[in-house]
Design a protein around this motif. Structure first.
Motif, PDB file in Angstrom:
ATOM      1  N   LYS A   1     -44.008  49.766   1.351  1.00 34.15           N
ATOM      2  CA  LYS A   1     -42.857  50.333   2.064  1.00 34.15           C
ATOM      3  C   LYS A   1     -42.548  49.535   3.320  1.00 34.15           C
ATOM      4  O   LYS A   1     -41.383  49.284   3.637  1.00 34.15           O
ATOM      5  CB  LYS A   1     -43.113  51.799   2.402  1.00 34.15           C
ATOM      6  N   VAL A   2     -43.588  49.120   4.040  1.00 34.20           N
ATOM      7  CA  VAL A   2     -43.384  48.315   5.254  1.00 34.20           C
ATOM      8  C   VAL A   2     -42.733  46.999   4.880  1.00 34.20           C
ATOM      9  O   VAL A   2     -41.801  46.529   5.548  1.00 34.20           O
ATOM     10  CB  VAL A   2     -44.719  48.097   6.004  1.00 34.20           C
ATOM     11  N   ALA A   3     -43.214  46.361   3.800  1.00 34.44           N
ATOM     12  CA  ALA A   3     -42.629  45.084   3.373  1.00 34.44           C
ATOM     13  C   ALA A   3     -41.173  45.270   2.980  1.00 34.44           C
ATOM     14  O   ALA A   3     -40.302  44.475   3.364  1.00 34.44           O
ATOM     15  CB  ALA A   3     -43.439  44.507   2.211  1.00 34.44           C
ATOM     16  N   THR A   4     -40.878  46.333   2.218  1.00 33.24           N
ATOM     17  CA  THR A   4     -39.503  46.609   1.799  1.00 33.24           C
ATOM     18  C   THR A   4     -38.625  46.883   3.010  1.00 33.24           C
ATOM     19  O   THR A   4     -37.525  46.336   3.135  1.00 33.24           O
ATOM     20  CB  THR A   4     -39.464  47.822   0.844  1.00 33.24           C
ATOM     21  N   ASN A   5     -39.127  47.723   3.900  1.00 33.06           N
ATOM     22  CA  ASN A   5     -38.357  48.035   5.101  1.00 33.06           C
ATOM     23  C   ASN A   5     -38.189  46.805   5.981  1.00 33.06           C
ATOM     24  O   ASN A   5     -37.145  46.628   6.597  1.00 33.06           O
ATOM     25  CB  ASN A   5     -38.995  49.182   5.875  1.00 33.06           C
ATOM     26  N   SER A   6     -39.193  45.956   6.050  1.00 31.29           N
ATOM     27  CA  SER A   6     -39.086  44.717   6.837  1.00 31.29           C
ATOM     28  C   SER A   6     -38.007  43.822   6.260  1.00 31.29           C
ATOM     29  O   SER A   6     -37.218  43.218   6.995  1.00 31.29           O
ATOM     30  CB  SER A   6     -40.419  43.970   6.850  1.00 31.29           C
ATOM     31  N   LYS A   7     -37.964  43.760   4.918  1.00 33.88           N
ATOM     32  CA  LYS A   7     -36.915  42.963   4.272  1.00 33.88           C
ATOM     33  C   LYS A   7     -35.544  43.558   4.559  1.00 33.88           C
ATOM     34  O   LYS A   7     -34.589  42.829   4.845  1.00 33.88           O
ATOM     35  CB  LYS A   7     -37.152  42.905   2.760  1.00 33.88           C
ATOM     36  N   LEU A   8     -35.443  44.882   4.506  1.00 38.60           N
ATOM     37  CA  LEU A   8     -34.166  45.539   4.803  1.00 38.60           C
ATOM     38  C   LEU A   8     -33.753  45.300   6.251  1.00 38.60           C
ATOM     39  O   LEU A   8     -32.583  45.045   6.551  1.00 38.60           O
ATOM     40  CB  LEU A   8     -34.258  47.038   4.511  1.00 38.60           C
ATOM     41  N   VAL A   9     -34.726  45.407   7.160  1.00 38.77           N
ATOM     42  CA  VAL A   9     -34.441  45.174   8.581  1.00 38.77           C
ATOM     43  C   VAL A   9     -33.995  43.732   8.782  1.00 38.77           C
ATOM     44  O   VAL A   9     -33.006  43.463   9.479  1.00 38.77           O
ATOM     45  CB  VAL A   9     -35.670  45.510   9.451  1.00 38.77           C
TER      46      VAL A   9
ATOM     47  N   SER B   1     -32.697  41.747   6.539  1.00 36.66           N
ATOM     48  CA  SER B   1     -31.384  41.611   5.908  1.00 36.66           C
ATOM     49  C   SER B   1     -30.298  42.197   6.816  1.00 36.66           C
ATOM     50  O   SER B   1     -29.232  41.604   6.987  1.00 36.66           O
ATOM     51  CB  SER B   1     -31.388  42.323   4.560  1.00 36.66           C
ATOM     52  N   GLY B   2     -30.571  43.354   7.412  1.00 34.16           N
ATOM     53  CA  GLY B   2     -29.617  43.975   8.341  1.00 34.16           C
ATOM     54  C   GLY B   2     -29.381  43.102   9.558  1.00 34.16           C
ATOM     55  O   GLY B   2     -28.244  42.945  10.007  1.00 34.16           O
ATOM     56  N   LYS B   3     -30.470  42.503  10.078  1.00 33.84           N
ATOM     57  CA  LYS B   3     -30.319  41.616  11.241  1.00 33.84           C
ATOM     58  C   LYS B   3     -29.484  40.403  10.879  1.00 33.84           C
ATOM     59  O   LYS B   3     -28.618  39.981  11.653  1.00 33.84           O
ATOM     60  CB  LYS B   3     -31.699  41.177  11.757  1.00 33.84           C
ATOM     61  N   SER B   4     -29.729  39.844   9.684  1.00 33.90           N
ATOM     62  CA  SER B   4     -28.952  38.688   9.238  1.00 33.90           C
ATOM     63  C   SER B   4     -27.482  39.056   9.081  1.00 33.90           C
ATOM     64  O   SER B   4     -26.591  38.293   9.471  1.00 33.90           O
ATOM     65  CB  SER B   4     -29.492  38.158   7.909  1.00 33.90           C
ATOM     66  N   GLU B   5     -27.234  40.226   8.507  1.00 36.91           N
ATOM     67  CA  GLU B   5     -25.851  40.674   8.324  1.00 36.91           C
ATOM     68  C   GLU B   5     -25.170  40.894   9.667  1.00 36.91           C
ATOM     69  O   GLU B   5     -24.015  40.506   9.866  1.00 36.91           O
ATOM     70  CB  GLU B   5     -25.832  41.958   7.502  1.00 36.91           C
ATOM     71  N   ILE B   6     -25.883  41.500  10.613  1.00 36.73           N
ATOM     72  CA  ILE B   6     -25.329  41.717  11.955  1.00 36.73           C
ATOM     73  C   ILE B   6     -25.023  40.381  12.616  1.00 36.73           C
ATOM     74  O   ILE B   6     -23.962  40.198  13.225  1.00 36.73           O
ATOM     75  CB  ILE B   6     -26.296  42.560  12.812  1.00 36.73           C
ATOM     76  N   LEU B   7     -25.940  39.425  12.489  1.00 40.01           N
ATOM     77  CA  LEU B   7     -25.736  38.097  13.072  1.00 40.01           C
ATOM     78  C   LEU B   7     -24.500  37.433  12.453  1.00 40.01           C
ATOM     79  O   LEU B   7     -23.667  36.869  13.174  1.00 40.01           O
ATOM     80  CB  LEU B   7     -26.984  37.236  12.865  1.00 40.01           C
ATOM     81  N   GLU B   8     -24.381  37.519  11.138  1.00 33.02           N
ATOM     82  CA  GLU B   8     -23.226  36.923  10.460  1.00 33.02           C
ATOM     83  C   GLU B   8     -21.936  37.609  10.881  1.00 33.02           C
ATOM     84  O   GLU B   8     -20.918  36.955  11.116  1.00 33.02           O
ATOM     85  CB  GLU B   8     -23.411  37.015   8.936  1.00 33.02           C
ATOM     86  N   LEU B   9     -21.973  38.937  11.001  1.00 37.88           N
ATOM     87  CA  LEU B   9     -20.786  39.675  11.447  1.00 37.88           C
ATOM     88  C   LEU B   9     -20.410  39.312  12.886  1.00 37.88           C
ATOM     89  O   LEU B   9     -19.233  39.203  13.220  1.00 37.88           O
ATOM     90  CB  LEU B   9     -21.004  41.182  11.305  1.00 37.88           C
ATOM     91  N   ARG B  10     -21.411  39.114  13.720  1.00 34.53           N
ATOM     92  CA  ARG B  10     -21.131  38.687  15.107  1.00 34.53           C
ATOM     93  C   ARG B  10     -20.489  37.308  15.120  1.00 34.53           C
ATOM     94  O   ARG B  10     -19.547  37.063  15.871  1.00 34.53           O
ATOM     95  CB  ARG B  10     -22.417  38.683  15.930  1.00 34.53           C
TER      96      ARG B  10
END
Length: 155
Positions: free
Chosen positions: A46-54, A56-65
């Motif tokens: 779960k930590v690994a999955t959540n880390s990947k999601l986090v 991925s979310g950070k990458s998406e936020i960076l791209e959106l910025r």
């Protein structure tokens, strides 16, 4: 009770009792250890999955910025272009208004000159008619005198 071995009521030696009691405790410890390992594996997944999601979310936020910054730059560029074009339009309108005013002034001057010319032409036409009438009258008078003189000469 189920799951627990039956305990004899008479304990013969303390060592036997310890061994007798330690066996179920060891089984519980092994079971607990296995359960702990299973929970640890599940939590790690779960930590690994959540880390990947986090991530991925950070990458998406960076791209959106980045996209937002690029769009803001494009907006500023478009606003600058718009302001420049509006300035050019205002300048062109002012220049054409000034030229139109000059042309209207020239047209007014030419119309005034044309009106004066018409007036002068009408006056000259009137004077010409007067002179023509005088010439006609003088020619008639001259013809009359000639006839009179010729008539006296004939007598």
């Amino acid at each position: 009770m189920e799951g627990f071995p039956e305990v004899a009521s008479e304990i013969q030696s303390p060592v036997g009792a310890v061994i007798f009691l330690s066996l179920p405790l060891e089984k519980c410890a092994v079971k607990a250890s296995g359960g702990r390992q299973l929970l640890t594996k599940e939590l790690n997944c779960k930590v690994a999955t959540n880390s990947k999601l986090v991530q991925s979310g950070k990458s998406e936020i960076l791209e959106l910025r980045r996209t937002m910054q690029a769009l803001e730059i494009e907006l500023q560029s478009q606003l600058s272009t718009k302001a420049s074009l509006e300035g050019n339009l205002t300048e062109t309108e002012n220049r054409y208004c000034m030229q139109l005013s000059q042309i209207q002034g020239l047209i007014g001057s030419v119309e005034e000159q044309l009106a004066q010319l018409r007036c002068e032409m009408e006056q000259q036409n009137q004077e010409y008619k007067i002179l023509l009438d005088m010439n006609t009258w003088l020619e008639q008078e001259s013809a009359t005198y000639r006839h009179l003189l010729e008539g006296e000469d004939a007598q």
